[in-house]
Design a protein around this motif. Sequence first.
Motif, PDB file in Angstrom:
ATOM      1  N   PRO A 182       0.810  -1.230   0.000  1.00  0.00           N
ATOM      2  CA  PRO A 182       0.000   0.000   0.000  1.00  0.00           C
ATOM      3  C   PRO A 182       0.839   1.274   0.000  1.00  0.00           C
ATOM      4  O   PRO A 182       0.502   2.244  -0.689  1.00  0.00           O
ATOM      5  N   ASP A 183       1.942   1.268   0.739  1.00  0.00           N
ATOM      6  CA  ASP A 183       2.814   2.444   0.788  1.00  0.00           C
ATOM      7  C   ASP A 183       3.464   2.696  -0.568  1.00  0.00           C
ATOM      8  O   ASP A 183       3.607   3.845  -1.009  1.00  0.00           O
ATOM      9  N   ARG A 184       3.850   1.612  -1.243  1.00  0.00           N
ATOM     10  CA  ARG A 184       4.498   1.748  -2.552  1.00  0.00           C
ATOM     11  C   ARG A 184       3.512   2.230  -3.611  1.00  0.00           C
ATOM     12  O   ARG A 184       3.868   3.026  -4.490  1.00  0.00           O
ATOM     13  N   ILE A 185       2.278   1.748  -3.539  1.00  0.00           N
ATOM     14  CA  ILE A 185       1.272   2.203  -4.500  1.00  0.00           C
ATOM     15  C   ILE A 185       1.003   3.692  -4.322  1.00  0.00           C
ATOM     16  O   ILE A 185       0.906   4.441  -5.303  1.00  0.00           O
ATOM     17  N   ALA A 186       0.896   4.141  -3.083  1.00  0.00           N
ATOM     18  CA  ALA A 186       0.704   5.574  -2.832  1.00  0.00           C
ATOM     19  C   ALA A 186       1.861   6.373  -3.413  1.00  0.00           C
ATOM     20  O   ALA A 186       1.661   7.441  -4.017  1.00  0.00           O
ATOM     21  N   ARG A 187       3.074   5.863  -3.261  1.00  0.00           N
ATOM     22  CA  ARG A 187       4.247   6.564  -3.817  1.00  0.00           C
ATOM     23  C   ARG A 187       4.158   6.661  -5.333  1.00  0.00           C
ATOM     24  O   ARG A 187       4.422   7.724  -5.916  1.00  0.00           O
ATOM     25  N   TRP A 188       3.789   5.564  -6.000  1.00  0.00           N
ATOM     26  CA  TRP A 188       3.733   5.590  -7.459  1.00  0.00           C
ATOM     27  C   TRP A 188       2.612   6.492  -7.965  1.00  0.00           C
ATOM     28  O   TRP A 188       2.763   7.158  -8.992  1.00  0.00           O
ATOM     29  N   PHE A 189       1.484   6.541  -7.266  1.00  0.00           N
ATOM     30  CA  PHE A 189       0.414   7.462  -7.665  1.00  0.00           C
ATOM     31  C   PHE A 189       0.906   8.910  -7.585  1.00  0.00           C
ATOM     32  O   PHE A 189       0.666   9.716  -8.486  1.00  0.00           O
ATOM     33  N   LEU A 190       1.592   9.236  -6.507  1.00  0.00           N
ATOM     34  CA  LEU A 190       2.119  10.597  -6.345  1.00  0.00           C
ATOM     35  C   LEU A 190       3.171  10.909  -7.404  1.00  0.00           C
ATOM     36  O   LEU A 190       3.184  12.001  -7.986  1.00  0.00           O
ATOM     37  N   THR A 191       4.044   9.943  -7.667  1.00  0.00           N
ATOM     38  CA  THR A 191       5.104  10.156  -8.653  1.00  0.00           C
ATOM     39  C   THR A 191       4.521  10.363 -10.046  1.00  0.00           C
ATOM     40  O   THR A 191       4.919  11.288 -10.768  1.00  0.00           O
ATOM     41  N   ALA A 192       3.577   9.509 -10.436  1.00  0.00           N
ATOM     42  CA  ALA A 192       2.956   9.651 -11.757  1.00  0.00           C
ATOM     43  C   ALA A 192       2.240  10.990 -11.880  1.00  0.00           C
ATOM     44  O   ALA A 192       2.258  11.629 -12.940  1.00  0.00           O
ATOM     45  N   ASP A 193       1.617  11.431 -10.800  1.00  0.00           N
ATOM     46  CA  ASP A 193       0.937  12.726 -10.808  1.00  0.00           C
ATOM     47  C   ASP A 193       1.934  13.866 -10.986  1.00  0.00           C
ATOM     48  O   ASP A 193       1.662  14.841 -11.697  1.00  0.00           O
ATOM     49  N   ASP A 194       3.103  13.748 -10.356  1.00  0.00           N
ATOM     50  CA  ASP A 194       4.133  14.781 -10.483  1.00  0.00           C
ATOM     51  C   ASP A 194       4.655  14.899 -11.913  1.00  0.00           C
ATOM     52  O   ASP A 194       5.138  15.962 -12.314  1.00  0.00           O
ATOM     53  N   LEU A 195       4.583  13.812 -12.670  1.00  0.00           N
ATOM     54  CA  LEU A 195       5.166  13.776 -14.013  1.00  0.00           C
ATOM     55  C   LEU A 195       4.142  14.064 -15.106  1.00  0.00           C
ATOM     56  O   LEU A 195       4.437  13.879 -16.287  1.00  0.00           O
ATOM     57  N   SER A 196       2.961  14.523 -14.716  1.00  0.00           N
ATOM     58  CA  SER A 196       1.896  14.759 -15.694  1.00  0.00           C
ATOM     59  C   SER A 196       1.255  16.122 -15.465  1.00  0.00           C
ATOM     60  O   SER A 196       1.071  16.539 -14.319  1.00  0.00           O
ATOM     61  N   PRO A 197       0.879  16.825 -16.538  1.00  0.00           N
ATOM     62  CA  PRO A 197       0.158  18.091 -16.383  1.00  0.00           C
ATOM     63  C   PRO A 197      -1.332  17.896 -16.147  1.00  0.00           C
ATOM     64  O   PRO A 197      -2.052  18.859 -15.877  1.00  0.00           O
ATOM     65  N   ARG A 198      -1.817  16.668 -16.249  1.00  0.00           N
ATOM     66  CA  ARG A 198      -3.246  16.403 -16.107  1.00  0.00           C
ATOM     67  C   ARG A 198      -3.646  16.316 -14.640  1.00  0.00           C
ATOM     68  O   ARG A 198      -2.809  16.092 -13.766  1.00  0.00           O
ATOM     69  N   ASP A 199      -4.954  16.441 -14.380  1.00  0.00           N
ATOM     70  CA  ASP A 199      -5.455  16.315 -13.012  1.00  0.00           C
ATOM     71  C   ASP A 199      -5.935  14.902 -12.717  1.00  0.00           C
ATOM     72  O   ASP A 199      -6.544  14.646 -11.681  1.00  0.00           O
ATOM     73  N   MET A 200      -5.662  13.985 -13.639  1.00  0.00           N
ATOM     74  CA  MET A 200      -5.978  12.580 -13.412  1.00  0.00           C
ATOM     75  C   MET A 200      -4.910  11.746 -14.101  1.00  0.00           C
ATOM     76  O   MET A 200      -4.131  12.241 -14.909  1.00  0.00           O
ATOM     77  N   MET A 201      -4.870  10.460 -13.763  1.00  0.00           N
ATOM     78  CA  MET A 201      -3.885   9.561 -14.365  1.00  0.00           C
ATOM     79  C   MET A 201      -4.539   8.219 -14.629  1.00  0.00           C
ATOM     80  O   MET A 201      -5.617   7.919 -14.101  1.00  0.00           O
ATOM     81  N   THR A 202      -3.899   7.417 -15.458  1.00  0.00           N
ATOM     82  CA  THR A 202      -4.411   6.086 -15.760  1.00  0.00           C
ATOM     83  C   THR A 202      -3.433   5.042 -15.236  1.00  0.00           C
ATOM     84  O   THR A 202      -2.224   5.162 -15.422  1.00  0.00           O
ATOM     85  N   PHE A 203      -3.976   4.037 -14.563  1.00  0.00           N
ATOM     86  CA  PHE A 203      -3.192   2.894 -14.095  1.00  0.00           C
ATOM     87  C   PHE A 203      -4.081   1.662 -14.163  1.00  0.00           C
ATOM     88  O   PHE A 203      -5.035   1.534 -13.390  1.00  0.00           O
ATOM     89  N   ARG A 204      -3.802   0.758 -15.079  1.00  0.00           N
ATOM     90  CA  ARG A 204      -4.509  -0.512 -15.098  1.00  0.00           C
ATOM     91  C   ARG A 204      -3.939  -1.420 -14.012  1.00  0.00           C
ATOM     92  O   ARG A 204      -2.777  -1.304 -13.642  1.00  0.00           O
ATOM     93  N   GLN A 205      -4.759  -2.332 -13.516  1.00  0.00           N
ATOM     94  CA  GLN A 205      -4.322  -3.197 -12.420  1.00  0.00           C
ATOM     95  C   GLN A 205      -3.115  -4.038 -12.813  1.00  0.00           C
ATOM     96  O   GLN A 205      -2.198  -4.235 -12.009  1.00  0.00           O
ATOM     97  N   GLU A 206      -3.099  -4.531 -14.053  1.00  0.00           N
ATOM     98  CA  GLU A 206      -1.960  -5.354 -14.471  1.00  0.00           C
ATOM     99  C   GLU A 206      -0.673  -4.536 -14.524  1.00  0.00           C
ATOM    100  O   GLU A 206       0.411  -5.041 -14.228  1.00  0.00           O
ATOM    101  N   GLU A 207      -0.799  -3.246 -14.878  1.00  0.00           N
ATOM    102  CA  GLU A 207       0.392  -2.401 -14.892  1.00  0.00           C
ATOM    103  C   GLU A 207       0.870  -2.120 -13.475  1.00  0.00           C
ATOM    104  O   GLU A 207       2.069  -2.165 -13.187  1.00  0.00           O
TER     105      GLU A 207
END
Length: 231
Positions: A146-171
Amino acid sequence: MSDPFENRFLNALVSEDIQVLRRLLRRVSLTVDQIVVDQGAAVEQVHFPIDAQFANLIRFADGTAIETAVIGNEGLTGLAPVMANLHCGWEIVCRASGEAYVASAQALRALAAERPTVMARLLALTDLYQAQAAQAAACNAAHPVPDRIARWFLTADDLSPRDMMTFRQEELARLIGARRSTVSEAASQLKRRKLIAYNRGIIRILDRPALEAAACDCYRMLKPRLDGLYA
């Protein structure tokens, strides 16, 4: 082509370098799962993401794959093999559709050799990517899912100009190195706590301070390094 660029690496270059590099770039659209570099192949082109995102994947002989990095508008794809003029040891694939600038890898190497200011920026970005890779290896060994998933959500958000992101479960499972069921439950926990909205792979951060508190220390260790790169 808009000015300034919508890529932080390009925006950080001095004006003289931008004028030269501008002539080498073209803007392209990319789709999810579009492979831009095959594992073991030469890197012919470099992508500077605008709102697209890319992932580095290691593919094994049995068909499994592990995602090792996400590249967004902070930088460019295939940096290490491009600068070393070596074949790429991983696959580079578009993980979020959007646009990017693309340039010849050979032209970028030549420009870096001619212009020390470009080389300095590329070396600084290489240092960031090396730090991220080292931190990810330590994170996967030390921190719960859970801690790692929170980190990746934050990181992906930092690298995008959008206010949302896409993450499929398999990814997410490839990125975290865990079973899909484990990843699904961890993401559901964040959703139940109202830290994120998560529906059919579309994720929005609802409470960023709380999500940062839920993430492992790796996010707080790397974020200042990313911010400082273009301060």
